[in-house]
Design an enzyme around this catalytic site. Structure first.
Site, PDB file in Angstrom:
ATOM      1  N   LYS A   1       2.826  11.284  -3.503  1.00 10.97           N
ATOM      2  CA  LYS A   1       1.767  10.629  -4.277  1.00 10.97           C
ATOM      3  C   LYS A   1       0.855  11.650  -4.954  1.00 10.97           C
ATOM      4  O   LYS A   1       0.259  11.377  -5.991  1.00 10.97           O
ATOM      5  CB  LYS A   1       0.963   9.742  -3.323  1.00 10.97           C
ATOM      6  CG  LYS A   1      -0.014   8.790  -3.996  1.00 10.97           C
ATOM      7  CD  LYS A   1      -0.605   7.865  -2.966  1.00 10.97           C
ATOM      8  CE  LYS A   1      -1.693   6.972  -3.511  1.00 10.97           C
ATOM      9  NZ  LYS A   1      -2.194   6.047  -2.488  1.00 10.97           N
TER      10      LYS A   1
ATOM     11  N   ASP B   1       0.890  -1.160   0.000  1.00 13.53           N
ATOM     12  CA  ASP B   1       0.000   0.000   0.000  1.00 13.53           C
ATOM     13  C   ASP B   1       0.928   1.210   0.000  1.00 13.53           C
ATOM     14  O   ASP B   1       1.561   1.508   1.008  1.00 13.53           O
ATOM     15  CB  ASP B   1      -0.898  -0.019   1.249  1.00 13.53           C
ATOM     16  CG  ASP B   1      -1.668   1.291   1.443  1.00 13.53           C
ATOM     17  OD1 ASP B   1      -1.635   2.161   0.540  1.00 13.53           O
ATOM     18  OD2 ASP B   1      -2.306   1.439   2.511  1.00 13.53           O
TER      19      ASP B   1
ATOM     20  N   GLU C   1      -7.307   0.678  -4.535  1.00 11.45           N
ATOM     21  CA  GLU C   1      -7.344   0.602  -3.073  1.00 11.45           C
ATOM     22  C   GLU C   1      -8.690   0.069  -2.538  1.00 11.45           C
ATOM     23  O   GLU C   1      -8.687  -0.802  -1.671  1.00 11.45           O
ATOM     24  CB  GLU C   1      -7.003   1.971  -2.474  1.00 11.45           C
ATOM     25  CG  GLU C   1      -5.510   2.255  -2.616  1.00 11.45           C
ATOM     26  CD  GLU C   1      -5.128   3.712  -2.425  1.00 11.45           C
ATOM     27  OE1 GLU C   1      -5.975   4.498  -1.950  1.00 11.45           O
ATOM     28  OE2 GLU C   1      -3.982   4.062  -2.753  1.00 11.45           O
TER      29      GLU C   1
ATOM     30  N   ASP D   1     -12.815   5.712   2.746  1.00 10.46           N
ATOM     31  CA  ASP D   1     -11.380   5.736   3.084  1.00 10.46           C
ATOM     32  C   ASP D   1     -10.947   7.157   3.425  1.00 10.46           C
ATOM     33  O   ASP D   1     -10.822   8.010   2.548  1.00 10.46           O
ATOM     34  CB  ASP D   1     -10.589   5.189   1.881  1.00 10.46           C
ATOM     35  CG  ASP D   1      -9.070   5.122   2.146  1.00 10.46           C
ATOM     36  OD1 ASP D   1      -8.602   5.697   3.145  1.00 10.46           O
ATOM     37  OD2 ASP D   1      -8.367   4.486   1.334  1.00 10.46           O
TER      38      ASP D   1
HETATM   39  P1  ADP Z   1      -2.929   7.435   3.721  1.00 14.78           P
HETATM   40  O1  ADP Z   1      -3.829   6.414   3.161  1.00 14.78           O
HETATM   41  O2  ADP Z   1      -3.248   8.817   3.261  1.00 14.78           O
HETATM   42  O3  ADP Z   1      -1.486   7.109   3.568  1.00 14.78           O
HETATM   43  P2  ADP Z   1      -3.523   6.489   6.438  1.00 14.78           P
HETATM   44  O4  ADP Z   1      -4.665   5.645   6.120  1.00 14.78           O
HETATM   45  O5  ADP Z   1      -2.292   5.848   6.903  1.00 14.78           O
HETATM   46  O6  ADP Z   1      -3.196   7.529   5.298  1.00 14.78           O
HETATM   47  O7  ADP Z   1      -4.042   7.517   7.535  1.00 14.78           O
HETATM   48  C1  ADP Z   1      -3.192   8.423   8.178  1.00 14.78           C
HETATM   49  C2  ADP Z   1      -4.024   9.334   9.028  1.00 14.78           C
HETATM   50  O8  ADP Z   1      -4.718   8.551   9.996  1.00 14.78           O
HETATM   51  C3  ADP Z   1      -3.193  10.343   9.778  1.00 14.78           C
HETATM   52  O9  ADP Z   1      -3.799  11.609   9.688  1.00 14.78           O
HETATM   53  C4  ADP Z   1      -3.263   9.817  11.194  1.00 14.78           C
HETATM   54  O10 ADP Z   1      -3.136  10.843  12.155  1.00 14.78           O
HETATM   55  C5  ADP Z   1      -4.639   9.214  11.237  1.00 14.78           C
HETATM   56  N1  ADP Z   1      -4.785   8.288  12.348  1.00 14.78           N
HETATM   57  C6  ADP Z   1      -4.049   7.183  12.613  1.00 14.78           C
HETATM   58  N2  ADP Z   1      -4.454   6.615  13.757  1.00 14.78           N
HETATM   59  C7  ADP Z   1      -5.492   7.358  14.235  1.00 14.78           C
HETATM   60  C8  ADP Z   1      -6.341   7.299  15.392  1.00 14.78           C
HETATM   61  N3  ADP Z   1      -6.165   6.371  16.316  1.00 14.78           N
HETATM   62  N4  ADP Z   1      -7.302   8.242  15.516  1.00 14.78           N
HETATM   63  C9  ADP Z   1      -7.453   9.211  14.603  1.00 14.78           C
HETATM   64  N5  ADP Z   1      -6.687   9.327  13.513  1.00 14.78           N
HETATM   65  C10 ADP Z   1      -5.721   8.420  13.326  1.00 14.78           C
HETATM   66 MG    MG Z   2      -4.541   4.838   2.242  1.00 15.46          MG
END
Ligand code: ADP
Ligand code: MG
Length: 590
Positions: free
Chosen positions: A70, A8, A165, A189
């Site tokens: 990205k 991912d 995704e 998402d």
């Molecule tokens: P992407 O798909 O854009 O790479 P992710 O799915 O990894 O991103 O999401 C990252 C986001 O999720 C960040 O903003 C992070 O702060 C938030 N995040 C991760 N854990 C938590 C949580 N426990 N509560 C709220 N937000 C969270």
């Molecule tokens: Mg993602």
């Protein structure tokens, strides 16, 4: 077969995994982290840093730290882009990121992230990794997908498949298994910097993205910023006066507090020396947090409604609403999504790991590690056998749902033929030689005049994609069964190339098929004429015999010259000229 990893490659975070002992697992790096921030930092000297180390460096050197690359991938002009903390220049080849005296393409930056994931996977698996499935947002266009693939290849990974995704998420949540009825699901998402909503129809293991909508400028980062602004306001600190490094530290603290508030009622934000004049000691409650976050979460509602309308569905049509992306851990997101869709969302999977897990499952399917659950429950390419004249005779067409069974009868082309060569082919081209050869075998055949033998050939593909070919001489009952490998194990790229070439060569292929068919017809007619002249030639007028001989000679010449128009004309003329001969043959036989 070598391992295929699932990746991912996220805007904010990236993950890698593989099948280990029959289970899809996500792999941790040397520090035990499975989540790798998608950040690359270029120190003034030495190798670039990737991941957590790079993210930590962001505060001190934002101009040499590339986040969210990205967003840049596949773009050709800067107006498609927001302001970034690092410089981006436009060149004739697309956007480039200048670092020192070098220009990096977004694919090159992404490849550094992929390289780290590849190395982490190799360390964890204790073997070389050279193949990968990489996920991209459903809305990514060809160029964005192409550059993502390029990034993989730059990292030394052969990209077996680019997977959407939401499709990956659906796989991780266990959708798309064998025999499931048609299902409609929504994948919500919400990540760090982007929001996507996709509506997917799943039937017979096939995934179709019916609609996708979202906001590439909305995510958890916006909430972090809003929380930071709130705190600065509450503490009476003017953000303008703070150095960017201090604000970055504050943002990081806000992110940690936000994440904690998904599980706790209050979180402390404590930064004693944010700057010489500013000390922060703040207690944030979930209620206050929700008031700050609400507008951002609410902004996704319209996208959800749009996607549902585009898919022409009402919430009652959905079988499930899947939550993925780190920000869907926020309880308020879960509450509001439940309200909008009129149902409790499915939160059974790790929100920030589901997409990666789906990529691993897809990788497992491609490498054969996953049995019984097939994503691609259709034949990716047509299957058939070679027939007279080197033509492809399709028995199971492309995109047929499997398991599938089909057969056809064949006859001998040559008199006295003692065996039938069964050449199994896969592909979309008209000529046998342009398709993939899956195998050949001979079936003993009872000899007889041309066209008198009968052989049945049956193709059967089971649910695992294994092809069994059965050939039987229907007169003697002699049969032969061969088993071919999983014909569904074929990369998207190979399928794409085959289809592309069938489209590119459609015209000449058709011409060639027509010519070969005419040649066969002509040779049949010529053989029948010779036979008839032997049988009943004497009862014809001398002149008539001459005409038939002459027309036969002309037709043979046209066949030898491979002249389709000449052959077609020749067939018609000879056919006409032999009417009486044919009648005489029948007479002589009575
Ligand atoms: P992407 O798909 O854009 O790479 P992710 O799915 O990894 O991103 O999401 C990252 C986001 O999720 C960040 O903003 C992070 O702060 C938030 N995040 C991760 N854990 C938590 C949580 N426990 N509560 C709220 N937000 C969270
Ligand atoms: Mg993602």
């Amino acid at each position: 077969m070598s391992t295929i990893v699932g990746i991912d490659l996220g805007t904010t975070n990236s993950l890698v995994g593989a099948f280990e002992s029959g289970l899809p697992v996500l792999l941790a790096d040397v520090e035990g982290h499975r989540l790798t921030p998608s950040v690359v930092h270029f120190p003034t000297t030495g190798e670039p840093l990737v991941g957590l180390k790079a993210a930590r460096a962001a505060a001190t050197a934002p101009d040499r730290t590339i986040r969210s690359v990205k967003r840049l991938i596949g773009l050709s002009t800067k107006d498609q882009l927001d302001e970034t903390a690092y410089a981006v220049v436009q060149t004739s080849e697309g956007l480039r990121i200048p670092i020192g005296d070098k220009l990096f393409s977004p694919a090159e930056i992404s490849s550094l992230i992929l390289c780290k994931l590849k190395n982490d996977a190799e360390r964890a698996l204790e073997r070389k990794v050279t193949r990968a499935v990489i996920t991209v947002p459903a809305y990514f266009n060809d160029q964005q997908r192409k550059e993502t693939k390029q990034a993989g290849e730059l990292a030394g990974l052969h990209v077996e498949r680019i997977l959407s995704e939401p499709t990956a998420a659906a796989l991780a949540f266990g959708f798309g298994g064998q025999g499931d009825a048609r299902q409609m699901i929504a994948v919500y998402d919400l990540g760090g910097g982007t929001f996507d909503i996709s509506i997917i129809a799943i039937e017979n293991g096939l995934f179709e993205v019916l609609a996708t909508c979202g906001n590439t400028r909305l995510g958890g980062d916006d909430i972090d910023r809003a929380v930071a602004d709130h705190i600065l306001r509450q503490c009476g600190i003017d953000r303008i006066n703070e150095k960017p490094e201090s604000f970055a530290r504050l943002l990081d603290a806000c992110r940690v507090a936000k994440e904690r508030l998904s599980f706790e009622k209050t979180a402390e934000i404590n930064i004693p020396f944010l700057s010489p004049s500013a000390h922060i000691d703040f207690s944030l409650t979930r209620d206050v947090f929700e008031r700050i976050a609400e507008p951002f979460i609410h902004a996704t509602k319209e996208n959800c409604l749009r996607a549902m309308a585009d898919a022409k569905l009402v919430p009652g049509d959905l079988d499930a609403v899947l939550l993925v992306g780190g920000s869907t851990r926020i309880p308020m997101v879960r509450r509001l999504v439940a309200e909008w869709f009129g149902r409790e969302p499915d939160t059974s999977q790790h929100p920030d790991e589901a997409v990666a897990l789906g990529a691993v499952i897809q990788a497992g399917i491609l490498s054969g590690a996953v049995q019984n659950t097939l994503l691609l429950d259709v034949t990716p390419l047509s299957l058939g056998v070679e027939t007279f004249g080197g033509l492809m005779n399709v028995i199971i067409p492309r995109n047929t749902t499997i398991p599938a069974k089909a057969g056809e009868m064949f006859t001998n082309a040559v008199p006295g033929q003692t065996s039938l060569l069964v050449h199994i082919l896969q592909g979309e081209r008209e000529l046998a030689k342009d398709n993939f050869s899956l195998g050949k075998f001979e079936l003993p055949f009872e000899t007889g005049p041309r066209g008198s033998g009968r052989a049945g050939i049956q193709f059967e593909i089971d649910a695992d994609g294994i092809l069994r070919v059965l050939a039987r001489d229907t007169r003697t009952g002699t049969e032969k069964l061969v088993e071919i490998r999983r014909v569904t194990d074929i990369s998207d790229e190979t399928v794409g190339r085959m289809i592309q070439s069938s489209v590119e060569h459609a015209f000449e292929d058709m011409q060639e098929r027509r010519l070969v068919e005419l040649e066969i017809k002509a040779r049949e007619l010529l053989a029948a004429t010779t036979q008839a002249l032997l049988l009943a030639g004497n009862s014809l007028e001398r002149e008539q015999t001459e005409t038939v001989r002459q027309l036969s000679g002309e037709l043979l010449k046209a066949v030898e010259a491979r002249d389709p128009i000449g052959i077609e004309k020749g067939i018609t003329s000879l056919d006409d000229a032999t009417q009486e001969l044919a009648a005489k043959v029948i007479e002589s036989l009575i």
